[in-house]
Design a protein around this motif. Structure first.
Motif, PDB file in Angstrom:
ATOM      1  N   ASN A 235       0.851  -1.193   0.000  1.00 32.71           N
ATOM      2  CA  ASN A 235       0.000   0.000   0.000  1.00 32.71           C
ATOM      3  C   ASN A 235       0.885   1.241   0.000  1.00 32.71           C
ATOM      4  O   ASN A 235       2.102   1.144   0.146  1.00 32.71           O
ATOM      5  N   HIS A 267      -0.604   2.078  -9.503  1.00 36.23           N
ATOM      6  CA  HIS A 267      -1.849   1.305  -9.559  1.00 36.23           C
ATOM      7  C   HIS A 267      -2.876   2.064  -8.736  1.00 36.23           C
ATOM      8  O   HIS A 267      -2.617   2.384  -7.577  1.00 36.23           O
ATOM      9  N   ALA A 268      -4.016   2.364  -9.337  1.00 34.38           N
ATOM     10  CA  ALA A 268      -5.007   3.134  -8.581  1.00 34.38           C
ATOM     11  C   ALA A 268      -6.407   2.755  -9.017  1.00 34.38           C
ATOM     12  O   ALA A 268      -6.616   2.294 -10.138  1.00 34.38           O
ATOM     13  N   GLU A 269      -7.346   2.953  -8.096  1.00 37.43           N
ATOM     14  CA  GLU A 269      -8.731   2.577  -8.396  1.00 37.43           C
ATOM     15  C   GLU A 269      -9.498   3.703  -9.069  1.00 37.43           C
ATOM     16  O   GLU A 269     -10.511   3.483  -9.707  1.00 37.43           O
ATOM     17  N   SER A 270      -9.058   4.920  -8.895  1.00 38.26           N
ATOM     18  CA  SER A 270      -9.758   6.056  -9.499  1.00 38.26           C
ATOM     19  C   SER A 270      -8.721   7.114  -9.866  1.00 38.26           C
ATOM     20  O   SER A 270      -7.559   7.036  -9.453  1.00 38.26           O
ATOM     21  N   GLU A 271      -9.165   8.117 -10.603  1.00 42.00           N
ATOM     22  CA  GLU A 271      -8.231   9.179 -10.987  1.00 42.00           C
ATOM     23  C   GLU A 271      -7.736   9.947  -9.771  1.00 42.00           C
ATOM     24  O   GLU A 271      -6.563  10.331  -9.684  1.00 42.00           O
ATOM     25  N   ASP A 273      -7.436   8.821  -6.772  1.00 40.97           N
ATOM     26  CA  ASP A 273      -6.502   7.932  -6.070  1.00 40.97           C
ATOM     27  C   ASP A 273      -5.134   7.979  -6.766  1.00 40.97           C
ATOM     28  O   ASP A 273      -4.087   8.062  -6.123  1.00 40.97           O
ATOM     29  N   MET A 274      -5.181   7.963  -8.107  1.00 43.98           N
ATOM     30  CA  MET A 274      -3.933   7.986  -8.889  1.00 43.98           C
ATOM     31  C   MET A 274      -3.150   9.280  -8.596  1.00 43.98           C
ATOM     32  O   MET A 274      -1.945   9.271  -8.353  1.00 43.98           O
ATOM     33  N   ARG A 277      -1.684   9.239  -5.009  1.00 44.65           N
ATOM     34  CA  ARG A 277      -0.494   8.376  -4.900  1.00 44.65           C
ATOM     35  C   ARG A 277       0.705   9.004  -5.601  1.00 44.65           C
ATOM     36  O   ARG A 277       1.825   9.036  -5.071  1.00 44.65           O
ATOM     37  N   LYS A 293      -2.859   6.475 -17.168  1.00 40.58           N
ATOM     38  CA  LYS A 293      -3.855   7.247 -17.916  1.00 40.58           C
ATOM     39  C   LYS A 293      -3.290   8.634 -18.236  1.00 40.58           C
ATOM     40  O   LYS A 293      -2.574   9.217 -17.418  1.00 40.58           O
TER      41      LYS A 293
END
Ligand code: SF4
Length: 445
Positions: A235, A267-271, A273-274, A277, A293
């Motif tokens: 994480n 690696h991310a679940e949403s923009e 989040d990206m 991170r 992306k």
């Protein structure tokens, strides 16, 4: 083992000649020990000193280049915290190109990314790298993507392909442009043979510190030194901790196996989040981040953050002190004055432009400080502004004799008028954003 300042001093000529721009050999030895100087700065160092100090004077984090002309340089950092000195090589931002996307879509994506340049505080900002991941089954897709990226952009390229034969062909297409290769499995002899005696950098992936150290030692012993580290993490908290430990091991313990730039595929679940991170890792201590992306808003946010982190805190960003024309000023156009702190200049010039008038913007030399800081330091007061205006012969360039000063330093108006006989000083607004309404409410010419 790192050498102490005294150990290093014993190997220097001890002539105190000062040719290294440090007054004494002892002072230079102390700088070398702190990794704040390079042995090559002493032109009189003996061969014995060069050999013995070679390792000691090596940068604690290796400089690695990816790309051809204008290659991205990462690594070679010397401090844990920016305020201790500065961070030298900004984090490279890579955008992923998947080989399954298809030629037409890839070409338009590459062209769009290539064309995305933004200017902020006088700097041109753009994405630095392409990360080509081979997720189609077709070899031709991979090679075609490499060619498309190479032919339509000068950005450096990172290759992610598990098939060694296809990878070899991709590397061949990129020879002379220093590509990097992401290895997701443990470093093999084949990998070493593929990159030995070449400009290819290897991104080593490991699951633990031991595994990582083992792989970097293997590569170093085989003469492969252009390495980048990718320590897998569960994480973001875990990763920030790992990044700090790797950086500290390299800088404070001189642990060579960890003395390389760091890499992360986000690696991310949403923009959102990206972005979160990527932002965290840009601050703590990633040298390359890969975004799966392409998103202009996200890039602009990261560029802004990166610019703030990677400017030298001891050197204010400044523009040249001079008169800047805003719009198409005539000799009758109004005159504004401000300091040469970049951000101040860009905000004030932008707001004058927004107001729709043409003007002369006098940017006085205030050693790159903002208006209030410069005033408090005595660098932006009536006497210094008047002297600057006389030095640049402003009175010969304009006919107007009205000058607008920032509202924040209204107290200098009398002093400025005393030092600039014949001029009327107008106190402007306190906030630059009020300039458009200010110019409508006051007669400036
Ligand atoms: S240039 Fe070399 S010899 Fe001269 S002062 Fe510096 S370290 Fe000493």
């Amino acid at each position: 083992m790192a050498l102490s300042g005294l150990d290093i001093f014993k190997l220097l000529p001890k002539t105190n000649c000062g040719d290294c721009n440090v007054p004494t050999c002892m002072a230079f030895a102390m700088k070398l020990a702190q990794k704040k100087a390079d042995l090559s700065e002493c032109p009189h160092a003996s061969e014995e000193a060069k050999v013995t100090l070679g390792a000691a004077s090596e940068p604690p984090i290796r400089l690695v280049k990816i790309g051809g002309t204008n290659a991205l340089e990462v690594g070679n950092e010397t401090v844990m915290f920016r305020h201790e000195k500065t961070f030298f090589h900004p984090t490279g931002v890579a955008i992923e190109l998947r080989t399954s996307e298809g030629e037409e879509k890839l070409l338009s994506k590459i062209k769009e990314i290539e064309g995305y340049n933004v200017e902020r505080v006088g700097e041109e900002l753009s994405a630095d790298l392409f990360f080509i991941s081979h997720d189609s089954k077709n070899k031709e897709d991979f090679l075609k993507t490499v060619v498309l990226a190479k032919e339509n952009s000068a950005k450096g390229i990172i290759l992610d392909c598990s098939d060694e034969e296809i990878l070899r062909e991709g590397i061949e297409l990129l020879k002379d442009t220093c590509p990097a290769v992401l290895l997701k499995n443990e470093l093999s002899d084949k990998n070493i043979e593929l990159t030995q005696n070449s400009d290819v950098s290897l991104i080593l992936t490991a699951k633990s510190y031991d595994d990582l150290a083992k792989q970097t030692e293997k590569a170093r012993n085989s003469g492969v030194n252009n390495l980048i580290l990718n320590l897998e993490n569960q994480n973001i908290g875990n990763q920030l901790q790992h990044n700090a430990i790797l950086r500290r091991s390299a800088l404070k313990k001189y642990f060579k196996p960890f003395g390389y730039p760091l890499f992360t595929y986000i690696h991310a679940e949403s923009e959102l989040d990206m972005l979160a991170r990527a932002s965290a890792l840009l601050c703590k201590y990633d040298s390359i981040i890969v975004l799966p992306k392409y998103d202009k808003a996200m890039l602009y946010t990261l560029f802004t953050l990166r610019q703030n982190i990677y400017t030298d805190p001891q050197k204010p960003i400044q523009v040249d002190p001079k008169v800047y024309p805003i719009g198409e000023p005539t000799p009758e156009s109004p005159v504004f004055v401000t300091t040469n702190f970049s951000l101040t200049y860009f905000i004030v010039s932008g707001e004058i432009e927004n107001s729709g008038i043409s003007a002369h913007l006098v940017v006085a030399d205030a050693e790159g400080q903002s208006v209030l800081t410069a005033w408090a330091a005595g660098k932006f007061v009536g006497e210094t502004i008047a002297k600057f205006i006389k030095d640049i012969k402003l009175e010969q360039q304009v006919k107007t004799r009205k000058i607008v000063i920032p509202g924040l330093v209204s107290q200098i108006s009398g002093d400025l008028e005393d030092n600039l006989p014949g001029w009327e000083v107008i106190v402007g607004c306190q906030e630059a954003s009020d300039i458009p309404s200010f110019v409508k409410s006051v007669k400036l010419t």
